[in-house]
Design an enzyme around this catalytic site. Structure first.
Site, PDB file in Angstrom:
ATOM      1  CB  CYS A   1      -1.119   0.055   1.246  1.00 11.97           C
ATOM      2  SG  CYS A   1      -0.342   0.274   2.817  1.00 11.97           S
ATOM      3  NE  ARG A   2      -0.234   7.450   2.149  1.00 13.72           N
ATOM      4  CZ  ARG A   2       0.471   8.151   2.976  1.00 13.72           C
ATOM      5  NH1 ARG A   2       1.579   8.741   2.574  1.00 13.72           N
ATOM      6  NH2 ARG A   2       0.141   8.165   4.200  1.00 13.72           N
TER       7      ARG A   2
END
Length: 98
Positions: A63-64
């Site tokens: 993810c980020r």
């Protein structure tokens, strides 16, 4: 929960290893760039799309920053999947993107 660093993932890709990478960011985030070959399954859809994954394969969740992928990793682990969280997420990714 198993963890792997972005550098370790990049090194495996450079060595030509076939990795199953699942990017749990939202579609708009992924549009800005993802790890080559990663499949986008937004976190909110993981529960509904896990039938697309095979329990015999190993998956790396991205993810980020590592938080959402950590939640996805814990959830899928609880369902019997072989999953690893990429710590630091795309914020720490220095490799190629597509």
């Amino acid at each position: 929960m198993k963890e792997i660093t972005p550098k370790e993932v990049e090194n495996l890709l450079i060595q030509g290893k076939e990795l199953n990478i699942i990017d749990v960011r939202e579609v708009e985030e992924v549009a800005a760039g993802k790890i080559p070959g990663a499949v986008n399954i937004p976190l909110g859809l993981v529960e509904f799309r896990m039938s697309e994954l095979e329990k015999t394969k190993e998956y790396i969740m991205v993810c980020r920053s590592g938080g959402r992928s950590g939640r996805a990793t814990q959830f899928l682990e609880g369902q019997g999947y072989n999953v690893t969280n990429m710590t630091g997420g795309m914020l720490e990714w220095e490799g190629e993107t597509e």
